[in-house]
Design an enzyme around this catalytic site. Structure first.
Site, PDB file in Angstrom:
ATOM      1  CE  LYS A  14     -31.023  13.414 -81.133  1.00 33.20           C
ATOM      2  NZ  LYS A  14     -30.238  14.660 -81.343  1.00 33.20           N
ATOM      3  NE  ARG A  89     -27.136  12.122 -76.429  1.00 26.90           N
ATOM      4  CZ  ARG A  89     -28.311  12.742 -76.569  1.00 26.90           C
ATOM      5  NH1 ARG A  89     -29.431  12.103 -76.346  1.00 26.90           N
ATOM      6  NH2 ARG A  89     -28.359  14.006 -76.937  1.00 26.90           N
ATOM      7  NE  ARG A 128     -32.734  22.536 -78.033  1.00 33.12           N
ATOM      8  CZ  ARG A 128     -32.162  21.342 -78.102  1.00 33.12           C
ATOM      9  NH1 ARG A 128     -32.666  20.400 -78.879  1.00 33.12           N
ATOM     10  NH2 ARG A 128     -31.081  21.085 -77.397  1.00 33.12           N
ATOM     11  NE  ARG A 161     -32.345  21.015 -73.755  1.00 34.27           N
ATOM     12  CZ  ARG A 161     -32.107  19.953 -74.517  1.00 34.27           C
ATOM     13  NH1 ARG A 161     -33.018  19.536 -75.369  1.00 34.27           N
ATOM     14  NH2 ARG A 161     -30.976  19.315 -74.439  1.00 34.27           N
ATOM     15  NE  ARG A 172     -26.329  19.362 -75.276  1.00 36.53           N
ATOM     16  CZ  ARG A 172     -27.237  20.184 -75.815  1.00 36.53           C
ATOM     17  NH1 ARG A 172     -27.144  21.481 -75.641  1.00 36.53           N
ATOM     18  NH2 ARG A 172     -28.227  19.693 -76.503  1.00 36.53           N
TER      19      ARG A 172
HETATM   20  P1  ADP Z   1     -30.344  17.126 -77.621  1.00 33.70           P
HETATM   21  O1  ADP Z   1     -31.778  17.024 -78.090  1.00 33.70           O
HETATM   22  O2  ADP Z   1     -29.872  18.530 -77.690  1.00 33.70           O
HETATM   23  O3  ADP Z   1     -29.420  16.174 -78.290  1.00 33.70           O
HETATM   24  P2  ADP Z   1     -31.258  15.699 -75.308  1.00 33.70           P
HETATM   25  O4  ADP Z   1     -32.469  16.393 -74.823  1.00 33.70           O
HETATM   26  O5  ADP Z   1     -31.434  14.466 -76.122  1.00 33.70           O
HETATM   27  O6  ADP Z   1     -30.351  16.756 -76.090  1.00 33.70           O
HETATM   28  O7  ADP Z   1     -30.309  15.340 -74.114  1.00 33.70           O
HETATM   29  C1  ADP Z   1     -29.959  16.299 -73.127  1.00 33.70           C
HETATM   30  C2  ADP Z   1     -28.893  15.715 -72.218  1.00 33.70           C
HETATM   31  O8  ADP Z   1     -29.416  14.555 -71.527  1.00 33.70           O
HETATM   32  C3  ADP Z   1     -27.635  15.201 -72.921  1.00 33.70           C
HETATM   33  O9  ADP Z   1     -26.683  16.234 -73.165  1.00 33.70           O
HETATM   34  C4  ADP Z   1     -27.126  14.184 -71.899  1.00 33.70           C
HETATM   35  O10 ADP Z   1     -26.511  14.824 -70.794  1.00 33.70           O
HETATM   36  C5  ADP Z   1     -28.413  13.561 -71.391  1.00 33.70           C
HETATM   37  N1  ADP Z   1     -28.800  12.388 -72.195  1.00 33.70           N
HETATM   38  C6  ADP Z   1     -29.852  12.282 -73.043  1.00 33.70           C
HETATM   39  N2  ADP Z   1     -29.902  11.061 -73.587  1.00 33.70           N
HETATM   40  C7  ADP Z   1     -28.850  10.369 -73.087  1.00 33.70           C
HETATM   41  C8  ADP Z   1     -28.326   9.062 -73.287  1.00 33.70           C
HETATM   42  N3  ADP Z   1     -28.913   8.194 -74.134  1.00 33.70           N
HETATM   43  N4  ADP Z   1     -27.224   8.708 -72.592  1.00 33.70           N
HETATM   44  C9  ADP Z   1     -26.625   9.546 -71.736  1.00 33.70           C
HETATM   45  N5  ADP Z   1     -27.044  10.795 -71.511  1.00 33.70           N
HETATM   46  C10 ADP Z   1     -28.138  11.221 -72.182  1.00 33.70           C
HETATM   47  P1  ADP Z   2     -32.526  17.526 -81.353  1.00 33.91           P
HETATM   48  O1  ADP Z   2     -33.691  16.867 -80.662  1.00 33.91           O
HETATM   49  O2  ADP Z   2     -31.902  16.645 -82.397  1.00 33.91           O
HETATM   50  O3  ADP Z   2     -31.526  18.076 -80.387  1.00 33.91           O
HETATM   51  P2  ADP Z   2     -34.456  19.633 -82.011  1.00 33.91           P
HETATM   52  O4  ADP Z   2     -35.567  18.907 -82.660  1.00 33.91           O
HETATM   53  O5  ADP Z   2     -34.648  20.091 -80.617  1.00 33.91           O
HETATM   54  O6  ADP Z   2     -33.082  18.783 -82.164  1.00 33.91           O
HETATM   55  O7  ADP Z   2     -34.085  20.884 -82.962  1.00 33.91           O
HETATM   56  C1  ADP Z   2     -33.073  21.804 -82.605  1.00 33.91           C
HETATM   57  C2  ADP Z   2     -33.506  23.214 -83.026  1.00 33.91           C
HETATM   58  O8  ADP Z   2     -33.479  23.301 -84.459  1.00 33.91           O
HETATM   59  C3  ADP Z   2     -34.915  23.583 -82.605  1.00 33.91           C
HETATM   60  O9  ADP Z   2     -34.930  24.935 -82.242  1.00 33.91           O
HETATM   61  C4  ADP Z   2     -35.759  23.327 -83.857  1.00 33.91           C
HETATM   62  O10 ADP Z   2     -36.893  24.202 -83.932  1.00 33.91           O
HETATM   63  C5  ADP Z   2     -34.768  23.624 -84.969  1.00 33.91           C
HETATM   64  N1  ADP Z   2     -34.952  22.776 -86.162  1.00 33.91           N
HETATM   65  C6  ADP Z   2     -35.258  21.458 -86.204  1.00 33.91           C
HETATM   66  N2  ADP Z   2     -35.288  21.002 -87.472  1.00 33.91           N
HETATM   67  C7  ADP Z   2     -34.994  22.063 -88.271  1.00 33.91           C
HETATM   68  C8  ADP Z   2     -34.871  22.239 -89.688  1.00 33.91           C
HETATM   69  N3  ADP Z   2     -35.054  21.225 -90.553  1.00 33.91           N
HETATM   70  N4  ADP Z   2     -34.557  23.479 -90.142  1.00 33.91           N
HETATM   71  C9  ADP Z   2     -34.368  24.508 -89.278  1.00 33.91           C
HETATM   72  N5  ADP Z   2     -34.462  24.405 -87.937  1.00 33.91           N
HETATM   73  C10 ADP Z   2     -34.778  23.206 -87.423  1.00 33.91           C
END
Ligand code: ADP
Ligand code: ADP
Length: 217
Positions: A14, A89, A128, A161, A172
């Protein structure tokens, strides 16, 4: 005005896609995870509350999250549209978003669901690396920087992270299936969900997303 909610499990891509879409479509990325991490850096009251949940891989309570997003959506740059990444979420957050947008006479245009199977989500989270300065996201080995540990864009250090540890990343993904995946039906019923295959290259996922968004916007 184009309002997009990007859905997908933790690690689905995302953030990666939202950063690219921000550049391609000129819409601001609003990522709740990034907003929380900004609060941690500034050591705010909200940040201290949120951290006790994020460190465990739990969701931050809805009222805290919704209030933060409400404030962010009220900023002038969000008047032309937004790419919501990581919000909503929960069903309660989705209802709150619907109400916020309705109050401003705005329609949500599309909810792309970036589908990636759980075993690949785990791999994505495990590799990541994020730039401490600009937030650009890399992956070892899928999308590595030219030089290990250093951002290609600004030369800053990359970090992993502290919620991407082995135990927390599994949790998660469970939290995602329990609390967030019901949003798939929620948005499907509203005719907004478009499934995107997230197991393709970053570039191909981006092309599919832009094509889907351009059809509705
Ligand atoms: P990822 O990209 O790996 O899905 P995020 O960076 O979006 O993780 O979120 C990191 C953490 O922040 C989540 O595991 C949660 O604890 C919190 N968080 C993010 N967005 C939300 C949301 N919409 N509602 C509740 N908690 C959230
Ligand atoms: P989210 O925000 O949904 O948690 P991220 O954008 O942070 O996900 O991506 C998670 C990890 O996967 C990062 O290390 C990113 O570089 C990698 N990644 C994202 N998209 C792809 C893809 N299409 N193929 C391989 N790796 C990817």
């Amino acid at each position: 005005m184009t309002y997009v909610v990007l859905l997908g499990g933790p690690g689905a891509g995302k953030g990666t896609q939202a950063q690219l879409l921000e550049a391609a479509l000129g819409l601001p990325q609003i990522a709740t995870g990034d907003l929380f991490r900004e609060h941690f850096r500034n050591d705010t009251e909200l940040g201290r509350v949120a951290r006790s949940y994020t460190d465990l891989g739990e969701l931050v309570p809805d009222e805290v999250t919704i209030a933060m997003v409400k404030e962010r959506l009220a900023q002038p740059d969000a008047a032309k549209g937004a790419l919501l990444d990581g919000f909503p979420r929960t069903i309660a957050q989705a209802d709150a978003l619907a109400e916020l947008l309705a109050d401003a006479s705005i329609n949500l245009d599309i909810v792309p669901y970036i589908h990636v199977r759980p075993e690949y989500l785990l791999q994505r989270l495990a590799g990541r690396w994020t730039c401490a300065a600009c937030g650009h996201v890399y992956h070892e080995p899928f999308s590595p920087p030219k030089q290990f540990g250093t951002c290609d864009k600004d030369g800053s250090n990359l970090y992993q992270r502290n919620d991407d540890t082995e135990e927390t990343r599994k949790h998660r993904i469970e939290v995602y299936f329990r609390q967030t995946s019901p949003l798939l039906d929620y948005y499907r019923e509203r005719g907004l969900l478009v499934e995107i295959n997230g197991e393709q290259s970053i570039e191909q996922v981006q092309r599919d997303l832009i094509e889907a968004i351009k059809k509705v916007a």
